[in-house]
Enzyme design. Sequence first.
Site, PDB file in Angstrom:
ATOM      1  CD  GLU A  11      39.190  -3.457  32.597  1.00 50.39           C
ATOM      2  OE1 GLU A  11      38.048  -3.999  32.745  1.00 50.39           O
ATOM      3  OE2 GLU A  11      40.313  -3.704  31.573  1.00 50.39           O
ATOM      4  CE  LYS A  72      32.814  -4.592  26.602  1.00 54.48           C
ATOM      5  NZ  LYS A  72      33.352  -5.664  25.278  1.00 54.48           N
ATOM      6  CB  VAL A  92      39.992   0.586  29.243  1.00 52.67           C
ATOM      7  CG1 VAL A  92      40.947   1.535  29.164  1.00 52.67           C
ATOM      8  CG2 VAL A  92      41.412  -0.655  29.624  1.00 52.67           C
ATOM      9  CG  ASP A 124      34.858  -4.263  16.889  1.00 53.47           C
ATOM     10  OD1 ASP A 124      34.973  -3.465  18.085  1.00 53.47           O
ATOM     11  OD2 ASP A 124      34.455  -5.349  17.525  1.00 53.47           O
ATOM     12  CB  SER A 126      38.713  -0.875  21.394  1.00 54.16           C
ATOM     13  OG  SER A 126      37.701  -0.696  22.931  1.00 54.16           O
ATOM     14  CB  ALA A 127      34.534   3.087  22.751  1.00 58.53           C
ATOM     15  CG  ASP A 128      39.122   0.460  25.785  1.00 59.07           C
ATOM     16  OD1 ASP A 128      38.188   0.507  26.532  1.00 59.07           O
ATOM     17  OD2 ASP A 128      39.775  -0.968  25.872  1.00 59.07           O
ATOM     18  CE  LYS A 145      43.355 -12.008  25.677  1.00 58.79           C
ATOM     19  NZ  LYS A 145      43.293 -10.808  27.295  1.00 58.79           N
TER      20      LYS A 145
HETATM   21  N1  PSU Z   1      41.103  -6.634  27.102  1.00 56.34           N
HETATM   22  C1  PSU Z   1      41.356  -8.165  27.812  1.00 56.34           C
HETATM   23  N2  PSU Z   1      40.726  -7.517  28.990  1.00 56.34           N
HETATM   24  C2  PSU Z   1      39.586  -7.486  29.019  1.00 56.34           C
HETATM   25  C3  PSU Z   1      39.229  -6.529  27.963  1.00 56.34           C
HETATM   26  C4  PSU Z   1      39.972  -6.040  27.193  1.00 56.34           C
HETATM   27  O1  PSU Z   1      42.194  -8.999  27.549  1.00 56.34           O
HETATM   28  O2  PSU Z   1      38.868  -7.522  29.640  1.00 56.34           O
HETATM   29  C5  PSU Z   1      38.478  -5.545  28.580  1.00 56.34           C
HETATM   30  C6  PSU Z   1      38.476  -4.354  29.288  1.00 56.34           C
HETATM   31  O3  PSU Z   1      37.459  -3.736  30.032  1.00 56.34           O
HETATM   32  C7  PSU Z   1      37.806  -3.322  27.853  1.00 56.34           C
HETATM   33  C8  PSU Z   1      37.148  -3.727  26.930  1.00 56.34           C
HETATM   34  O4  PSU Z   1      38.475  -1.615  28.261  1.00 56.34           O
HETATM   35  O5  PSU Z   1      37.197  -5.069  26.812  1.00 56.34           O
HETATM   36  C9  PSU Z   1      37.200  -3.889  25.498  1.00 56.34           C
HETATM   37  O6  PSU Z   1      36.065  -3.888  24.763  1.00 56.34           O
HETATM   38  P1  PSU Z   1      35.562  -3.360  23.325  1.00 56.34           P
HETATM   39  O7  PSU Z   1      36.649  -3.936  22.950  1.00 56.34           O
HETATM   40  O8  PSU Z   1      33.994  -4.061  23.190  1.00 56.34           O
HETATM   41  O9  PSU Z   1      35.859  -2.014  23.264  1.00 56.34           O
HETATM   42 MN    MN Z   2      33.856  -3.162  19.488  1.00 56.65          MN
END
Ligand code: PSU
Ligand code: MN
Length: 292
Positions: A11, A72, A92, A124, A126-128, A145
């Site tokens: 990624e 992003k 991701v 909140d 994540s879309a992951d 994390k």
């Molecule tokens: N967690 C980490 N390092 C990162 C990310 C998440 O420890 O770099 C990044 C990844 O690209 C992940 C994104 O897909 O943050 C998730 O962001 P969000 O929570 O806005 O979906």
């Molecule tokens: Mn988010």
Amino acid sequence: MAAGHPVVALESTIISHGMPYPSNVEMAVEVEQLVRAEGAVPATVAVIEGRCRVGLRPADIELLATARGVLKATTRDLPYLMAARLTGATTVAATMHLAHLAGVRIFATGGIGGVHRGAAHSFDISADLTELARTPVAVVSAGVKSILDIGLTLEHLETVGVPVVVLGSDEFPSFYSRTSGHPAPRRLDDVAEVAALLHATWDDLGLTTGVSIANPIPDADELPADEVGAVIDAALLDADRAGITGQAVTPFLLAEVVRRTGGRSLQANLALVRHNARTAARLAVAFARMGG
Ligand code: PSU
Ligand code: MN
């Protein structure tokens, strides 16, 4: 791909928004070399001036690591980047989607997104996790994390039917630490077993989900869980006070943790990304050997 070589997707939000310069660009270049050394082909994913790329040139990686205005991008941002011909770093979720379009099944990263603490109020999530539920790509990470609610993230993955396996441990890892207090949903001990699980998932059972493979950080690189916990609690308070919301939350917390540990978290982050890249490359080789 045409020659049947095993390919590992990587990624790019981790480059643009996940680590400071110049560690980010050094990491991105090194990780590609580690994948090659294990006999696989690296394909870092991003959108460059509106074109989706699965496999970047060194100049693209440098650009993502240094340029201001790199967005992003999660999956829902891809149409906008293409229409407006912009440059974006893929999370991701977006990396999974583009890897899948290119036929790549194995993907290495640091940590995946998940259910944020307080999600009952903020919504909140994540879309992951959405992408893991619908896109058949295996994601090798060091877990999530504890900026996130690890328990709720595991519940969510169970609900949406994503297989979660931990490599070589009975406990789900928490990125900087091998432990999290949460048991491994399933444990496997080597990449050949994981490759067999991937074939069973997609080829035998016809499931269309992704697979989450948690690869605990090596012992020698681990940070003490209680120390990291205090730092993360302080970073979360800061984010709340500063009114940070939406896509900015994760990058803000990642940068705060680096600052508050005096860079020690960055060393651990680099070590676990290297470890994940090597493991994903070995997995891609094992998966290809079983008929890809
Ligand atoms: N967690 C980490 N390092 C990162 C990310 C998440 O420890 O770099 C990044 C990844 O690209 C992940 C994104 O897909 O943050 C998730 O962001 P969000 O929570 O806005 O979906
Ligand atoms: Mn988010």
